[in-house]
Design a protein around this motif. Structure first.
Motif, mmCIF file in Angstrom:
data_model
loop_
_atom_site.group_PDB
_atom_site.id
_atom_site.type_symbol
_atom_site.label_atom_id
_atom_site.label_comp_id
_atom_site.label_asym_id
_atom_site.label_seq_id
_atom_site.Cartn_x
_atom_site.Cartn_y
_atom_site.Cartn_z
ATOM 1 N N UNK A 86 -5.739 4.377 3.668
ATOM 2 C CA UNK A 86 -5.621 5.354 4.754
ATOM 3 C C UNK A 86 -4.442 6.300 4.546
ATOM 4 N N UNK A 87 -3.261 5.788 4.246
ATOM 5 C CA UNK A 87 -2.086 6.634 4.052
ATOM 6 C C UNK A 87 -2.291 7.608 2.896
ATOM 7 N N UNK A 88 -2.868 7.121 1.812
ATOM 8 C CA UNK A 88 -3.129 7.963 0.649
ATOM 9 C C UNK A 88 -4.130 9.074 1.013
ATOM 10 N N UNK A 89 -5.190 8.716 1.708
ATOM 11 C CA UNK A 89 -6.201 9.693 2.129
ATOM 12 C C UNK A 89 -5.576 10.752 3.031
ATOM 13 N N UNK A 90 -4.753 10.332 3.975
ATOM 14 C CA UNK A 90 -4.118 11.292 4.877
ATOM 15 C C UNK A 90 -3.180 12.225 4.116
ATOM 16 N N UNK A 101 0.831 -1.203 0.000
ATOM 17 C CA UNK A 101 0.000 0.000 0.000
ATOM 18 C C UNK A 101 0.866 1.253 0.000
ATOM 19 N N UNK A 102 1.965 1.227 0.749
ATOM 20 C CA UNK A 102 2.846 2.394 0.790
ATOM 21 C C UNK A 102 3.515 2.622 -0.564
ATOM 22 N N UNK A 103 3.941 1.546 -1.236
ATOM 23 C CA UNK A 103 4.547 1.673 -2.568
ATOM 24 C C UNK A 103 3.531 2.255 -3.558
ATOM 25 N N UNK A 104 2.287 1.811 -3.470
ATOM 26 C CA UNK A 104 1.231 2.324 -4.353
ATOM 27 C C UNK A 104 0.949 3.788 -4.036
ATOM 28 N N UNK A 105 0.883 4.143 -2.757
ATOM 29 C CA UNK A 105 0.671 5.539 -2.357
ATOM 30 C C UNK A 105 1.750 6.430 -2.957
ATOM 31 N N UNK A 106 3.001 6.023 -2.864
ATOM 32 C CA UNK A 106 4.104 6.817 -3.417
ATOM 33 C C UNK A 106 3.972 6.977 -4.930
ATOM 34 N N UNK A 107 3.551 5.920 -5.620
ATOM 35 C CA UNK A 107 3.353 6.002 -7.073
ATOM 36 C C UNK A 107 2.222 6.975 -7.421
ATOM 37 N N UNK A 108 1.118 6.904 -6.684
ATOM 38 C CA UNK A 108 -0.002 7.812 -6.936
ATOM 39 C C UNK A 108 0.443 9.256 -6.723
ATOM 40 N N UNK A 113 -10.699 1.100 -16.739
ATOM 41 C CA UNK A 113 -9.979 2.171 -16.065
ATOM 42 C C UNK A 113 -8.942 2.742 -17.029
ATOM 43 N N UNK A 114 -8.421 3.914 -16.708
ATOM 44 C CA UNK A 114 -7.412 4.549 -17.549
ATOM 45 C C UNK A 114 -6.006 4.128 -17.147
ATOM 46 N N UNK A 115 -5.898 3.633 -15.923
ATOM 47 C CA UNK A 115 -4.580 3.319 -15.385
ATOM 48 C C UNK A 115 -4.738 2.341 -14.226
ATOM 49 N N UNK A 116 -3.774 1.428 -14.086
ATOM 50 C CA UNK A 116 -3.726 0.530 -12.929
ATOM 51 C C UNK A 116 -2.378 0.733 -12.262
ATOM 52 N N UNK A 117 -2.411 0.947 -10.956
ATOM 53 C CA UNK A 117 -1.170 1.119 -10.193
ATOM 54 C C UNK A 117 -1.023 -0.057 -9.248
ATOM 55 N N UNK A 118 0.103 -0.755 -9.384
ATOM 56 C CA UNK A 118 0.454 -1.851 -8.482
ATOM 57 C C UNK A 118 1.698 -1.399 -7.700
ATOM 58 N N UNK A 119 2.152 -2.185 -6.744
ATOM 59 C CA UNK A 119 3.369 -1.783 -6.026
ATOM 60 C C UNK A 119 4.587 -1.660 -6.950
ATOM 61 N N UNK A 120 4.592 -2.400 -8.061
ATOM 62 C CA UNK A 120 5.771 -2.440 -8.920
ATOM 63 C C UNK A 120 5.641 -1.706 -10.249
ATOM 64 N N UNK A 121 4.397 -1.382 -10.667
ATOM 65 C CA UNK A 121 4.278 -0.760 -11.985
ATOM 66 C C UNK A 121 3.023 0.079 -12.116
#
Length: 185
Positions: free
Chosen positions: A38-42, A5-12, A170-178
């Motif tokens: 939660x981290x992304x929302x905060x 989740x943290x890796x995805x938050x950083x990518x977003x 969707x227009x985009x998919x974000x995973x922890x790696x890509x």
């Protein structure tokens, strides 16, 4: 799962489309089986200069709207609802919560599974598909960028997620790696 989740938050947070948007909607995550938000929302509620909306299902007719979240305190005050998902209250600071989100730039969407062709399998109720159809068909509104957040195990090969006429890709998919986007036309 928190590391993912943290890796995805950083990518977003580093996406140019996210950095440029003013109004964003983010789903409120279940306790398990999907990317925790939660981290992304905060982060969004921090000093990013963005207005945050979250989904709210207020009736049994299958209609979902988005309501505004004002502060971290507001978000943390949401009681847990069905499946442990936080539910926004109808009011904040003794005022009716804003639900007019006429200019959504980006919607962060949940799902059970996604595939490389940007298809999304939701939780089967059609809330997001109906909302996007209604929102996009309203005069003067452009479709927001639809960004799916996915754990690696939720990502399947091309064409493995069934799609029907009412389903939105969707227009985009974000995973922890890509970050997966549609190939240039």
């Amino acid at each position: 799962m928190l590391r993912e989740a943290q890796a995805i938050t950083e990518k977003v947070l580093s996406l140019p489309a996210f950095q440029q948007c003013k109004t964003v909607s983010c789903y409120l995550s279940m306790p398990a089986a999907e990317v925790q938000t939660t981290s992304l929302i905060l982060n969004i509620l921090g000093d990013l200069g963005k207005t945050l909306f979250v989904p709210s299902i207020t009736s049994s007719d299958g209609y979902m709207d988005f309501v505004r979240v004002y502060t971290e305190e507001d978000y943390r005050s949401f009681p847990a609802g069905l499946w442990g998902i936080p539910e926004p209250t109808p009011e904040w600071s003794s005022k009716k919560r804003q639900s007019n989100c006429n200019n959504l730039d980006l919607i962060l969407v949940p799902g059970v599974a996604f595939d490389q062709s940007l298809s999304r399998l939701g939780h089967g109720k059609g809330y997001y598909d109906r909302f996007i159809t209604s929102y996009s068909s309203s005069t003067g509104r452009s479709k927001p960028l639809l960004v799916a957040l996915a754990l690696e195990q939720q990502l399947l090969e091309h064409g493995q997620v069934p799609m029907f006429d009412h389903d939105w890709k969707v227009d985009m998919i974000i995973t922890p790696d890509k970050v997966i986007t549609a190939p240039p036309a």
